[in-house]
Design an enzyme around this catalytic site. Structure first.
Site, PDB file in Angstrom:
ATOM      1  N   GLY A   1       0.416  -1.379   0.043  1.00  0.00           N
ATOM      2  CA  GLY A   1       0.012  -0.183   0.222  1.00  0.00           C
ATOM      3  C   GLY A   1       0.451   1.689   0.118  1.00  0.00           C
ATOM      4  O   GLY A   1       0.106   2.159   0.145  1.00  0.00           O
ATOM      5  N   HIS A   2       2.569   0.970   0.041  1.00  0.00           N
ATOM      6  CA  HIS A   2       3.197   2.909  -0.127  1.00  0.00           C
ATOM      7  C   HIS A   2       3.758   2.088  -1.427  1.00  0.00           C
ATOM      8  O   HIS A   2       4.671   3.202  -1.468  1.00  0.00           O
ATOM      9  CB  HIS A   2       3.685   2.260   1.117  1.00  0.00           C
ATOM     10  CG  HIS A   2       3.687   1.717   2.417  1.00  0.00           C
ATOM     11  ND1 HIS A   2       1.966   2.192   2.996  1.00  0.00           N
ATOM     12  CD2 HIS A   2       3.184   1.190   3.386  1.00  0.00           C
ATOM     13  CE1 HIS A   2       2.109   2.460   4.352  1.00  0.00           C
ATOM     14  NE2 HIS A   2       2.964   1.071   4.653  1.00  0.00           N
TER      15      HIS A   2
ATOM     16  N   HIS B   1      -0.528   4.509   6.904  1.00  0.00           N
ATOM     17  CA  HIS B   1      -1.240   3.920   7.436  1.00  0.00           C
ATOM     18  C   HIS B   1      -2.318   4.257   7.840  1.00  0.00           C
ATOM     19  O   HIS B   1      -3.583   3.158   8.344  1.00  0.00           O
ATOM     20  CB  HIS B   1      -0.561   2.672   8.454  1.00  0.00           C
ATOM     21  CG  HIS B   1       0.543   2.346   8.412  1.00  0.00           C
ATOM     22  ND1 HIS B   1       1.873   3.161   8.007  1.00  0.00           N
ATOM     23  CD2 HIS B   1       1.039   1.214   7.979  1.00  0.00           C
ATOM     24  CE1 HIS B   1       2.366   2.440   8.229  1.00  0.00           C
ATOM     25  NE2 HIS B   1       2.338   0.911   7.281  1.00  0.00           N
TER      26      HIS B   1
END
Ligand code: ADP
Ligand code: ADP
Ligand code: MG
Ligand code: MG
Ligand code: MG
Ligand code: MG
Lengths: 333, 211, 333, 211
Positions: A55-56, A219
């Site tokens: 997700g990064h 996050h």
């Protein structure tokens, strides 16, 4: 939730297939979800392994290649990889000179890398050293927190230490260099919107149309405070000020200024922010030696940005300028 | 019904925990959205699905069963909860050894060694708004009632109540460990997701033993 | 509207300040809003000028530098630049060998570049030639439309023709090469959300949570049809199919496959889409020679993606691989 | 009141157009959102603000005044409307020449040359759902009433009505030019933004001449 995905549970596996298809010079171990340099292990070179929750992107898999990482472990979305993955990566890149783990300071990442290092030592005898990146000034590094988070400095550190590893430095020297880079880097982020974790299906937090979250993590962890939406010039000072308060950036041989997009913010806005940041740094007597503007350590589709400053010495600057050949950062090669 | 933890009840405990996790997944993720990163539900369901798939009847003593559970969690969950729940089960299993039934005091001692492992792995103590705040009071209550002569099943029921109270007691706490600690004072007013899943673990034990 | 900006009317000017601050090797003419290679004009080299509305960054300004464009004109948001800007850019990069205008096929762009070329011929005597890029298969090239839009092919064309210009080819050869690249490229896009033009302050169109717009342009112009939100594998086929129907990509020396993000879509989703596209191309017998995945021609904060395929010959492939040194695309330098 | 276009009424025409554009900016952008790219309002306000700033009294005949307007629009608007409105004013000004007053037929002829310039620049004709669909019927109505002996101010009022009707007539049209043509059949049912601003231009002329 509007995402270009298949099943929310398959996003990481599907993206790994895409990375493999798009970058023939990388090797993807789908079972372990590890992305490895095609020519790994490089004999006699210290292997650099990083990883973390997915997700990064491009972090970390997009930074695998000559001059940067040897392998990256892709955890589940926002969830640190498991020790098995890290151990597989460690074994895959061990060229006999040991392996450096680059770990972002989150409880889960630290524990999983720790367990992997214990396993690696016990089972394969690979010499493992590690650096924990903790550059986020939004979090106080105190008894009352899990310590500062690892954010933007990770990108700069992976580049600089990756170049040094390519030059043949040994594990002890690289570990020390990594520690030095981390010690000289500070970051701060702001979110205009929440991200949406695919499996959760809805935004992690709700932000009213006229508010933003200052001190956001990568996050979707809420930040330290919620303030009214402000123009870029005020946002710039909310990012610059706490960083400069935390560390003196007027010393040293210059500063790498890194304005990072969190995934949902387009480049034109990052340049607007960069203009304001540059103005403030100039006024504060901070000399920008190099800059990096773009989405390099993202938080899914979150709108927002972070600023990382790294105070460099001449050696670090040369390592920054050295060739790098990865999907996410490439020059001189 | 024997007042013991048998291999079968241990298996039922694990399966009961898995079932509770699946049912509570959305709630756990919602709690983690408020003070974390919105993944505790998916982390735990991924882990417990892997555990259910891994338990194939080849584990013929409590130790190997629970070590298998721990190893599977470590290998499939990641994040903070993976090493923590994984270490817990690994330690409980190690202490249980190759027995096929544990006397009440033996089970309590095994659980406590799991607690110690969890504390060591996470470098946390009670009062920091974590899963420990459900587990520690539960084991204290278990020990107390067992030493008062209570049956294992009654004592575990009491422990489950204590775990639930411990979970609820995390609401006003300010987190000082894990991701919620980033929030500082803003972490107060929310129930800790890990304490919530941990209360399900103790509840599953009580149900399994009393069944 | 949540944007990292100051005043909505200042976004382009502010971003240009950021580009100037971040990229010392570029020169920014703020009056004319032109970004120029620091070493322009390069004597004896044909100058490459492009430009268009802002909001598509890194296109075009991010592609100025050795091996690609000599100058880019930044119009207002989504509005083609005015002739004065284009003329200023043309004069700035004229090294005596003429100037090639790379124009995306939109009524406004075509007319403004046309007027600039008329002015350049009349006033400064610079020899100007132009190529109009029109690769978007979502629009029929017929009497009933303004013709196909210029989208993703622009990026590939600027890279390939830029390399050829660096090698010293003359204006006629470059114009022919540009035409050939354009003729061999096709694109198709999809939007999951609308973009928001800063001065408008609200989304250009409304898309319900469960719908997407297929055949979207890069200015928030609505697409050809609205369909239910679909998984990435179905979206991939909605992009691949019309492209392969329009042109045969099994001939030639291979294909450059370019999955582009529209600004609000994170990289991980682009990789998920790329995996599906690669699978479909493989099944159709299309050989991928090179790939490009990332946000290169965006539409402000729009969530969505586009696919561009370019059928290359060996010469084009060598030009693609040649060194390029711009903020947006960089390798070999 | 002379039945002519004087330098002052020409100036009032331009200023009246600017005022109408500023007032209608949001509407023009909303119309452009539906079938274009949501910038017609900001394009035209940017242009007309630049025009107001450029008109400093140094333009002493109608030709230089209107050419200045055209050049300013070309240099400040961009997009489709910049070259189109710019060419229109440039051509009207060129035809007007260095006069300080135009007789009705002269003004009508100048306007028509502007229309021809606009058509040539945009390679469009009427019925394609563009600004031409407001301008062309307006000039037809103007010519007709003038040749019937109508006054310039009455004829321009009629022309303004025709322009508004022409604008409204774009609603059912399917666009075949400009950005709206990408929509195909979906462009029907929306009023064309350029035709809407063009109707304001004709209305401003009627008001200026009759004032
Ligand atoms: N150091 C620690 N010791 C004990 N428990 C912890 C610690 N850090 C976090 N936790 C527990 O882990 C839970 C979060 O688990 P999870 O969301 O799965 O992992 P992550 O925080 O990595 O996303 C928290 O609610 C808390 O109960
Ligand atoms: N070829 C053309 N001929 C005449 N008018 C046109 C043409 N193309 C577009 N237009 C007009 O221009 C208007 C759009 O202007 P604007 O929104 O300012 O420019 P853009 O379409 O470049 O964003 C349309 O509503 C239409 O009336
Ligand atoms: Mg997590
Ligand atoms: Mg979590
Ligand atoms: Mg426009
Ligand atoms: Mg428009």
């Amino acid at each position: 939730m509007k995402k270009l995905i298949n099943d929310p549970g398959d996003v990481v596996a599907d993206a790994l297939r895409g990375i493999e298809a798009a970058h023939p010079r990388l090797r993807v171990d789908h079972g372990n979800r590890v992305i490895v340099r095609g020519d790994a292990p490089v004999t006699g070179k210290v292997g650099l392994v990083s990883g973390g929750g997915s997700g990064h992107e491009p972090l970390h898999g997009g930074f695998v290649g000559p001059g940067m990482l040897d392998a990256a472990c892709a955890g589940e979305m926002f969830t640190s990889p498991v020790p098995d993955q890290i151990q597989a990566a460690t074994t895959a890149v061990d060229g006999g000179a040991g392996v450096l783990h680059i770990v972002k300071n989150y409880t889960g990442d630290v524990m999983n890398f720790e367990m992997a290092a214990e396993l690696a030592a016990a089972e394969s005898g690979v010499e493992v050293s590690s650096v924990v990146v903790d550059d986020d000034v939004a979090v106080q590094d105190s008894l009352y927190t899990a310590g500062r988070r690892g954010v933007g400095a990770t990108v700069l550190l992976e580049k600089i230490v990756g170049a040094a590893a390519d030059q043949g430095r040994d594990l002890a020297a690289l570990t020390a260099l990594a520690g030095a880079v981390n010690a000289r880097a500070r970051s701060m982020g702001v979110a205009l919107t929440s991200c949406t974790v695919p499996s959760a299906g809805r935004p992690t937090f709700e932000l009213p149309e006229d508010e933003m979250e200052v001190g956001i993590g990568i996050h979707g962890e809420p930040g330290r405070r919620r303030v009214p939406l402000a123009p870029a010039r005020e946002i710039a000072s909310m990012l610059v000020e706490p960083i400069l308060t935390d560390l003196d950036f007027t010393a040293g041989d210059g500063t790498i200024a890194f304005v990072n997009g969190l995934g949902g913010t387009p480049l034109i806005e990052l340049y607007v922010l960069y203009a304001e940041v540059a103005k403030l740094l100039d006024a504060a007597g901070v000399a920008i030696a190099r800059s990096l503007v773009g989405p390099y350590i993202t938080s899914l589709d979150m709108a927002g940005a972070s600023l990382t400053l790294l105070s460099v010495d001449d050696g670090m600057l040369r390592l920054w300028d050295a060739p790098v050949d990865t999907p996410g950062l490439r020059w001189g090669a | 019904m024997a007042d013991q933890l048998t291999l079968d009840t241990a298996r039922a405990w694990v399966e009961g925990f898995a079932a509770r996790i699946h049912a509570a997944a959305d709630e756990l993720t919602a709690l983690d959205s408020a003070i974390g990163d919105a993944d505790h539900g998916s982390n735990m369901t991924r882990g417990m699905s892997a555990v259910s798939a891994a338990l194939d009847g080849s584990q013929t003593d409590i130790g190997s069963l629970l070590k298998k559970v721990g190893m599977t969690i470590v290998s499939s969950v990641g994040g903070a909860s993976g090493p923590l729940y994984g270490t817990f089960f690994l330690r409980v299993g190690t202490t249980a050894g190759d027995k096929t039934a544990l006397e009440p005091a033996e089970f309590a001692a095994a659980l406590r060694s799991g607690l110690e492992g969890l504390k060591a792995r996470g470098k946390a103590t009670t009062g920091e708004k974590t899963m420990l705040d459900a587990l520690a009071p539960a084991l204290d209550a278990l020990d107390a009632e067992l030493s008062d002569g209570g049956s294992l099943s009654d004592s575990l029921a009491t422990a489950a109540t204590a775990a639930a109270q411990g979970r609820d007691a995390t609401v006003p706490m300010v987190a000082t460990k894990g991701r919620a600690s980033y929030l500082g004072e803003r972490s107060a007013g929310h129930c800790d997701p890990g304490a919530t899943s941990m209360a399900l673990l103790v509840d599953a034990a009580a149900t399994a033993v009393s069944a």
